[in-house]
Design an enzyme around this catalytic site. Sequence first.
Site, short mmCIF file in Angstrom:
data_model
loop_
_atom_site.label_atom_id
_atom_site.label_comp_id
_atom_site.label_asym_id
_atom_site.label_seq_id
_atom_site.Cartn_x
_atom_site.Cartn_y
_atom_site.Cartn_z
N ASP A 138 -4.20 12.67 -17.58
CA ASP A 138 -3.31 11.61 -18.05
C ASP A 138 -2.36 12.20 -19.10
O ASP A 138 -2.78 12.66 -20.15
CB ASP A 138 -4.21 10.53 -18.67
CG ASP A 138 -3.42 9.35 -19.23
OD1 ASP A 138 -2.18 9.43 -19.30
OD2 ASP A 138 -4.07 8.36 -19.61
N ILE A 139 -1.07 12.14 -18.81
CA ILE A 139 -0.07 12.78 -19.68
C ILE A 139 -0.01 12.11 -21.06
O ILE A 139 0.41 12.75 -22.04
CB ILE A 139 1.32 12.79 -18.98
CG1 ILE A 139 2.21 13.90 -19.56
CG2 ILE A 139 1.99 11.42 -19.06
CD1 ILE A 139 3.43 14.20 -18.72
N VAL A 177 3.59 6.01 -14.52
CA VAL A 177 3.48 6.81 -15.75
C VAL A 177 4.31 6.18 -16.88
O VAL A 177 3.92 6.24 -18.06
CB VAL A 177 3.85 8.29 -15.46
CG1 VAL A 177 5.31 8.49 -15.21
CG2 VAL A 177 3.37 9.19 -16.59
N ASP A 178 5.40 5.55 -16.54
CA ASP A 178 6.26 4.86 -17.51
C ASP A 178 5.45 3.77 -18.24
O ASP A 178 5.42 3.72 -19.49
CB ASP A 178 7.45 4.25 -16.76
CG ASP A 178 8.58 3.79 -17.66
OD1 ASP A 178 8.43 3.86 -18.89
OD2 ASP A 178 9.62 3.35 -17.12
N THR A 182 7.56 11.01 -7.54
CA THR A 182 6.61 11.08 -6.40
C THR A 182 5.70 9.86 -6.28
O THR A 182 4.80 9.84 -5.44
CB THR A 182 5.74 12.35 -6.49
OG1 THR A 182 4.91 12.24 -7.67
CG2 THR A 182 6.57 13.60 -6.56
N TYR A 234 8.98 6.04 -6.45
CA TYR A 234 10.25 6.50 -5.87
C TYR A 234 10.08 7.33 -4.60
O TYR A 234 11.07 7.79 -4.02
CB TYR A 234 11.07 7.25 -6.93
CG TYR A 234 11.75 6.34 -7.95
CD1 TYR A 234 11.66 4.95 -7.87
CD2 TYR A 234 12.49 6.88 -9.00
CE1 TYR A 234 12.28 4.13 -8.80
CE2 TYR A 234 13.13 6.06 -9.94
CZ TYR A 234 13.02 4.68 -9.82
OH TYR A 234 13.65 3.86 -10.74
N1 AR6 Z 1 -0.22 10.70 -16.37
C1 AR6 Z 1 0.35 11.58 -15.52
N2 AR6 Z 1 0.88 11.22 -14.33
C2 AR6 Z 1 0.82 9.92 -13.98
C3 AR6 Z 1 0.25 8.92 -14.81
C4 AR6 Z 1 -0.28 9.36 -16.07
N3 AR6 Z 1 -0.84 8.51 -16.92
N4 AR6 Z 1 0.34 7.72 -14.18
C5 AR6 Z 1 0.94 7.94 -12.99
N5 AR6 Z 1 1.22 9.27 -12.86
P1 AR6 Z 1 5.69 6.95 -10.93
P2 AR6 Z 1 8.44 7.58 -10.08
C6 AR6 Z 1 1.88 9.99 -11.75
O1 AR6 Z 1 5.59 5.87 -9.93
O2 AR6 Z 1 8.01 7.83 -8.69
C7 AR6 Z 1 8.23 3.20 -12.84
O3 AR6 Z 1 8.04 1.83 -12.68
C8 AR6 Z 1 1.81 9.41 -10.37
O4 AR6 Z 1 0.57 9.74 -9.76
O5 AR6 Z 1 5.14 6.70 -12.29
O6 AR6 Z 1 9.40 8.54 -10.73
C9 AR6 Z 1 9.53 3.54 -13.55
O7 AR6 Z 1 9.90 2.59 -14.52
C10 AR6 Z 1 2.98 10.11 -9.68
O8 AR6 Z 1 2.56 11.39 -9.21
O9 AR6 Z 1 7.24 7.43 -11.14
C11 AR6 Z 1 10.49 3.59 -12.41
O10 AR6 Z 1 10.96 2.31 -12.06
C12 AR6 Z 1 3.96 10.36 -10.83
O11 AR6 Z 1 3.26 10.03 -12.04
C13 AR6 Z 1 9.68 4.15 -11.26
O12 AR6 Z 1 8.34 3.79 -11.54
C14 AR6 Z 1 5.24 9.55 -10.75
O13 AR6 Z 1 4.98 8.24 -10.29
C15 AR6 Z 1 9.75 5.67 -11.23
O14 AR6 Z 1 9.08 6.12 -10.08
#
Ligand code: AR6
Length: 175
Positions: free
Chosen positions: A10-11, A33-34, A118, A121
């Site tokens: 978890d980042i 992650v956001d 990933t 999006y």
């Molecule tokens: N620590 C590390 N990686 C994580 C965590 C965490 N706590 N939680 C999720 N991931 P995503 P996107 C990974 O959907 O595709 C948001 O609503 C997850 O497994 O978070 O760039 C934003 O506001 C995946 O591999 O981001 C935007 O609207 C990675 O983080 C949209 O989602 C990215 O998944 C951005 O979509």
Amino acid sequence: MSRIEIMQGDITKIAVDAIVNAANETLLGGAGVDGAIQRAAGPQLLNECRGLGGCPTGDAKITQGYHLPARHVIHTVGPVWRDGKHQEHNLLQSCYRRSLEVAQANHLKTIAFPCISTGAYRFPKDQAARIAVATVSKCLKQIPEIEKVIFVCFDIKDFKLYEELLLLSEKSTVE
Ligand code: AR6
């Protein structure tokens, strides 16, 4: 010693100069992650984000880390995957490059990245991992001040992808 590391986890738990957030153009929070970063940092983060006026896809903006163990958050906006013919590759490269440029401009030395684009999006994970490793490797050569980049993979499948790519790139450096 390599300046690139990979971790599974978890980042929001990582104590570095900056963690990178996979945000959207509003910078006003979201899921994935956001959402995790916004929750862990506390409401002051969203408050600072409100003053930034959003961020175009492929660019990056910095805030404080507030209650996170990381001192800063670099918010970057990855491309939404459509079919690979809408600049998705270039825009994802730009996210990694601009995040490191913002880190350099703020004299930061240790940066952790999630797998941008990933999740929600839908960027294909193997292509995204290749772009991440290749772009960061290239940028680090041009930015000697950055000491360490950690790719933080939430799931084991991503971790294995990065592990394979880093092993391959080490081999190609040795040979
Ligand atoms: N620590 C590390 N990686 C994580 C965590 C965490 N706590 N939680 C999720 N991931 P995503 P996107 C990974 O959907 O595709 C948001 O609503 C997850 O497994 O978070 O760039 C934003 O506001 C995946 O591999 O981001 C935007 O609207 C990675 O983080 C949209 O989602 C990215 O998944 C951005 O979509």
